[in-house]
Design an enzyme around this catalytic site. Structure first.
Site, PDB file in Angstrom:
ATOM      1  N   VAL A  11       1.087  -1.359  -0.153  1.00 15.47           N
ATOM      2  CA  VAL A  11      -0.022   0.340   0.013  1.00 15.47           C
ATOM      3  C   VAL A  11       1.156   1.639   0.216  1.00 15.47           C
ATOM      4  CG1 VAL A  11      -1.895   1.529   0.851  1.00 15.47           C
ATOM      5  CG2 VAL A  11      -2.033  -1.279   1.391  1.00 15.47           C
ATOM      6  N   CYS A 279      -5.637  -9.399   2.317  1.00 18.71           N
ATOM      7  CA  CYS A 279      -6.960  -8.645   3.120  1.00 18.71           C
ATOM      8  C   CYS A 279      -7.378  -9.582   2.826  1.00 18.71           C
ATOM      9  CB  CYS A 279      -6.616  -7.774   1.650  1.00 18.71           C
ATOM     10  SG  CYS A 279      -5.306  -6.462   1.264  1.00 18.71           S
TER      11      CYS A 279
END
Ligand code: UDX
Length: 472
Positions: A11, A279
């Site tokens: 990220v 995730c």
């Protein structure tokens, strides 16, 4: 704008590089000095299409820099993006200690007012805690911290594209100044005012993203609610696949037709080994815990998680049924990454399947375009091949565990002639069963008939010869 990014994982690196690409001055920091040293030398520690070229270009243009001095990163920025990891704890809740550490560091080191943007995936109400920590640990009186939530929806493998061309940008704010600043940060993307290195001339034609401005709590919830919905969609398709197997229907035909309904949509209906990666599984768990703690029983989501765990079990049953005795069999594995276009193996179904094969005494040989180095560190007992055909040589079974499109293009007739027993178990429904059986393979996948329909299961008035054009 002068922006700092704390945390150089997937990220952080994509966010930092993307923000530099659209014109901001970005400084990235991480508490792993080796990672920072590598990045300074132009070595990107993850495989993500377009990222290394874009990172190198922005580094050269001096819009993007790396430092292991977090204090410098905090002091120089007008806005700080927190992109540190929030891994699952034993009980499934998100471990927020890295966020807490960063918050205390910012509070202690900031000499002027700043916007703190929570980018890591966190449970609802984390922003409120973040505000409290910043306030409690603030060292310089007069420094003001404004907190915002800006969840990321990047998918590994297409993360750069997702950053530069998102469907939506969600910002959770509680004051006008933060909203204004975030609008300014994302203006080039919202107005498509940058030369996109991914699509070049194709970009202006793309639909601009929708900016959604919400409260901080809602923004945090949007992320968990979105990922959990995707997980439920996949588990739903997987259960339909199981029903298809029992009644002699074809999951590809069923989901193809379902997906034509715009209320359902065609994506995330691929049945197979289920969802992995860092995730979806952890976000689902964290959301279940959040609901539980809030007194809400999220039974549907619990079931989706349960269905997902069962996929590996079901696949292994298929392997056992086909091979009968697993011990001493040569098993070839195509695909290790948790999905295509990434080298990420975190929570990849392949790991669990290979561990079970090894535990039962099989000899495993594996190939993956990108994920072999990482897998060999944790599964050194596996033999790794530099090309896909080698894994088929004399194999008693070949398993497809990742949906790399390249596996479709392999010369399957050649593979047929190389195998000890031409048996393929396709955990991703990647290949066409009829074509595989025409080549002479014994072929198994999820939810697709490999035998003629049992006559008494065909409902009256329904033809078993489908006209749907579902591929694969
Ligand atoms: C996900 C979310 O999509 C993204 O928005 C969020 O920011 C991070 O988590 P990612 O983990 O990169 O992204 O993977 P994704 O493309 O969502 O796939 C997740 C898993 O589901 C993979 O293991 C994939 O193989 C599996 N999957 C996906 C299916 O089994 N069937 C499908 O139809 C789609």
């Amino acid at each position: 704008m002068r922006i700092s990014v704390i945390g150089c994982g997937y990220v952080g690196l994509v966010t930092g590089t993307g923000l530099a690409e659209v014109g901001h001055q970005v400084i990235c920091t991480d508490n792993d000095p080796e990672r920072i040293a590598a990045l300074k030398a132009g070595v990107v520690p993850i495989y993500e299409p377009y990222l290394d070229a874009m990172l190198a270009a922005n580094h050269r243009a001096q819009r993007l820099s790396f430092t292991s001095d977090a204090t410098q990163a905090v002091r120089e920025a007008e806005a700080i993006f927190i992109c540190v990891g929030t891994p699952p704890l034993e009980n499934g809740e998100a471990d927020l200690s890295a966020i807490d550490n960063v918050a205390r560091l910012i509070a202690a080191e900031a000499c002027d007012s700043k916007l703190i943007v929570e980018k890591s995936t966190v449970p609802a109400q984390t922003g409120q805690q973040l505000k409290r920590v910043l306030e409690v640990y603030r060292r310089n009186v007069g420094v003001e911290f404004r907190v915002a939530s800006n969840p990321e929806f990047l998918r590994e493998g297409t993360a750069v594209e997702d950053f530069l061309h998102p469907d939506r940008i969600v910002i959770g704010v509680e004051d006008e100044a933060s909203e204004k600043q975030l609008r300014e940060i994302y203006r080039p993307i919202l107005e498509r005012r940058f030369q996109c290195p991914v699509h070049l001339s194709g970009c202006p034609a793309m639909r601009p993203p929708t900016l959604v401005v919400t409260t901080i709590n809602s923004a945090e919830l949007i992320k968990h609610a979105s990922n959990s919905f995707l997980a439920m969609k996949i588990s739903y398709a997987n259960i339909i696949a199981d029903v298809c197997e029992k009644v002699g229907a074809d999951i590809k035909e069923v989901t193809y037709a379902m997906g034509l309904d715009p209320r359902i949509g065609p994506r995330f209906l691929e049945a197979g080994l289920g969802f992995g990666g860092f995730c979806l599984p952890k976000d689902v768990q964290a959301f279940i815990r959040l609901a539980d703690r809030s007194g809400v029983d999220f039974g549907m989501l619990k079931e989706a998680e349960h269905v997902n765990k069962r996929r590996i079990e079901l696949f292994f049953e298929k392997i056992r049924q086909a091979l009968w005795v697993v011990k001493d069999k040569q098993v070839g594995v195509l695909g290790l990454a948790f999905k295509a276009n990434t080298d990420d193996i975190r929570f990849a179904p392949s790991l669990e399947i290979i561990r079970r094969l090894l535990a039962e005494g099989a000899h495993v040989r594996a190939y993956d375009q990108e994920a072999m180095d990482k897998t060999s560190e944790i599964l050194p007992q596996v033999r790794y091949s530099r090309e896909p055909y080698e894994v088929a040589q004399d194999a008693d079974a070949l398993l497809i565990l990742t949906e790399w499109p390249e596996f479709r293009q392999l010369d399957w007739a050649r593979i047929y002639s190389m195998m000890g027993r031409p048996l393929v178990l396709d955990g991703r429904n990647l290949l066409n069963p009829a074509a595989m059986m025409d080549l002479g393979f014994e072929y198994y996948s999820f939810g697709r008939p490999t035998e003629a329909l049992t006559p008494n299961l065909v409902p009256s008035g329904v033809s078993s010869a489908s006209t749907a054009s579902a591929s694969a």
